[in-house]
Design a protein around this motif. Sequence first.
Motif, mmCIF file in Angstrom:
data_model
loop_
_atom_site.group_PDB
_atom_site.id
_atom_site.type_symbol
_atom_site.label_atom_id
_atom_site.label_comp_id
_atom_site.label_asym_id
_atom_site.label_seq_id
_atom_site.Cartn_x
_atom_site.Cartn_y
_atom_site.Cartn_z
ATOM 1 N N LYS A 151 0.813 -1.216 0.000
ATOM 2 C CA LYS A 151 0.000 0.000 0.000
ATOM 3 C C LYS A 151 0.854 1.277 0.000
ATOM 4 O O LYS A 151 0.312 2.378 -0.101
ATOM 5 C CB LYS A 151 -0.918 0.023 1.223
ATOM 6 N N GLY A 152 2.159 1.123 0.156
ATOM 7 C CA GLY A 152 3.039 2.289 0.219
ATOM 8 C C GLY A 152 3.672 2.625 -1.120
ATOM 9 O O GLY A 152 3.463 1.942 -2.124
ATOM 10 N N VAL A 153 4.432 3.680 -1.101
ATOM 11 C CA VAL A 153 5.247 4.078 -2.252
ATOM 12 C C VAL A 153 6.676 4.218 -1.754
ATOM 13 O O VAL A 153 6.962 5.061 -0.891
ATOM 14 C CB VAL A 153 4.763 5.396 -2.880
ATOM 15 N N ASN A 154 7.576 3.375 -2.270
ATOM 16 C CA ASN A 154 8.941 3.291 -1.756
ATOM 17 C C ASN A 154 9.824 4.360 -2.425
ATOM 18 O O ASN A 154 10.229 4.221 -3.585
ATOM 19 C CB ASN A 154 9.506 1.904 -2.018
ATOM 20 N N SER A 155 10.102 5.422 -1.689
ATOM 21 C CA SER A 155 10.897 6.515 -2.252
ATOM 22 C C SER A 155 12.325 6.082 -2.567
ATOM 23 O O SER A 155 12.957 6.630 -3.480
ATOM 24 C CB SER A 155 10.905 7.707 -1.295
ATOM 25 N N PHE A 156 12.845 5.084 -1.839
ATOM 26 C CA PHE A 156 14.209 4.612 -2.101
ATOM 27 C C PHE A 156 14.300 3.955 -3.473
ATOM 28 O O PHE A 156 15.223 4.227 -4.254
ATOM 29 C CB PHE A 156 14.628 3.630 -1.006
ATOM 30 N N LEU A 157 13.344 3.078 -3.787
ATOM 31 C CA LEU A 157 13.368 2.415 -5.090
ATOM 32 C C LEU A 157 13.179 3.420 -6.213
ATOM 33 O O LEU A 157 13.798 3.309 -7.281
ATOM 34 C CB LEU A 157 12.297 1.327 -5.131
ATOM 35 N N HIS A 158 12.335 4.419 -5.971
ATOM 36 C CA HIS A 158 12.188 5.480 -6.968
ATOM 37 C C HIS A 158 13.492 6.261 -7.127
ATOM 38 O O HIS A 158 13.859 6.646 -8.241
ATOM 39 C CB HIS A 158 11.053 6.410 -6.571
ATOM 40 N N MET A 159 14.171 6.503 -6.011
ATOM 41 C CA MET A 159 15.425 7.240 -6.084
ATOM 42 C C MET A 159 16.443 6.509 -6.959
ATOM 43 O O MET A 159 17.162 7.136 -7.749
ATOM 44 C CB MET A 159 16.008 7.443 -4.680
ATOM 45 N N LEU A 160 16.527 5.192 -6.838
ATOM 46 C CA LEU A 160 17.468 4.422 -7.648
ATOM 47 C C LEU A 160 17.199 4.629 -9.141
ATOM 48 O O LEU A 160 18.126 4.780 -9.941
ATOM 49 C CB LEU A 160 17.381 2.941 -7.296
ATOM 50 N N LYS A 161 15.929 4.646 -9.511
ATOM 51 C CA LYS A 161 15.575 4.829 -10.917
ATOM 52 C C LYS A 161 15.851 6.258 -11.392
ATOM 53 O O LYS A 161 16.240 6.472 -12.541
ATOM 54 C CB LYS A 161 14.104 4.477 -11.127
ATOM 55 N N VAL A 162 15.644 7.212 -10.502
ATOM 56 C CA VAL A 162 15.892 8.612 -10.868
ATOM 57 C C VAL A 162 17.386 8.874 -11.029
ATOM 58 O O VAL A 162 17.819 9.601 -11.932
ATOM 59 C CB VAL A 162 15.282 9.546 -9.801
ATOM 60 N N ALA A 163 18.199 8.273 -10.152
ATOM 61 C CA ALA A 163 19.643 8.532 -10.174
ATOM 62 C C ALA A 163 20.358 7.773 -11.288
ATOM 63 O O ALA A 163 21.406 8.219 -11.777
ATOM 64 C CB ALA A 163 20.256 8.160 -8.825
#
Length: 406
Positions: free
Chosen positions: A215-227
């Motif tokens: 139910k969450g949104v994992n900002s760490f996994l998103h960060m990996l894709k952004v970086a």
Amino acid sequence: MTDRTEQATAVRAWIDDHADEMAEMLIGLVAVESENPPGRNLAECAEVLRVGMDRLGLGAEVIEIEPSGTLEQPRIVRGTTGEGDKLVYFHGHFDVVPVQDRAQFGARRVDGKIIGRGTADMKGGIVSMLYGAAAAKELGLLGDGRVVVHLVCDEETGSAVGSGYLREHNLIDPAALAMMTAEQSGEAIWNAAKGAISLRVDVRGRPIHVGQAFKGVNSFLHMLKVAAPLEGYADEMSRRHTEYPVGEGEAPGTMVVVGGKSGGGSNFNVVPARTYFTVDGRFNPEEDLDAELARIKDTINGAAKGAGADVSIQVNQFAPAADTPLDDHAAQVLGRCVADVTGAPARYELCAGCLDTRWYSALGIPAFGFGAGIFEVSHGPNEYVEEDALRRVAAVYALFAGQLLG
């Protein structure tokens, strides 16, 4: 005193007679824990400098600045020696990067070296500049000119408070003949320096207990894709080489570090709500900084859109490159002074970092870095400076001021 060899000999003798004083001043400065960030003990360090400069006859004043960010009691120390309209600036900074061990604030004299935080970058350089100015004054080299010393408190975090204050309050005269800063050039003349861009990228998610992670949104996994795409950008920039001469073993390309600092999350069992990473680059003078900043932002925003990530970008530093042509009169004079002191031809190089020379160069003032410290050790646990190098650099500063002003 007109013969260059005779002048250099007299200056070296004066400097050598003050060798122990120079070492004692540096040890005293290192003892003041002026770490930046966060920017502590700046007023205390400024007062130590004021006292030392007054003792040398350099007419010091302390300029108080309003607190900014984490800087506690930011200060500028400004001194002058000589009289007349002709002017040369000696510029430095008394903040230092954080230590790896608190014992680094206890400087030690060992086998001709002084070891401790700031010895190379650049409290040692300050000592060289101050004694160079004092030697020029005492030996009557300044003629109808003067040396103005500017010592700022925030160079390690961009100099916007200290050097920015000098610019905003018209304390830098565009008619000055030259500016020098005793940064850690290893006795090479830095007639050019790279530009800098520093960013912080924040990535937001939605926190929730690990038991309901779906139910969450994992900002760490998103960060990996952004970086991730920035790795390719950094590689591309490293292969775009400068035409300026660089020091032995130095990279001719623009250097970009992704993730020099990163963090986030609240606990091991919670989907992270916010993470961040930094992007920091030192750009060759040939590069268009505005265009590169736009490219970095576009890369980040494009990756965020593809990942469905919520990001924001904060620009922490945007500093232009600086350069003075080798055929400039001041550059030629400085080269002769270095040769007169060292007995070897001067080396002109592009500084691998960003320098406060940019604040002066932007006004059309010839500006140079020249110091005793070594770039490789300047922020490390074993930072040091050679005492003989400190004295050689002091002699160059005295001769340079004398030959431009006298």
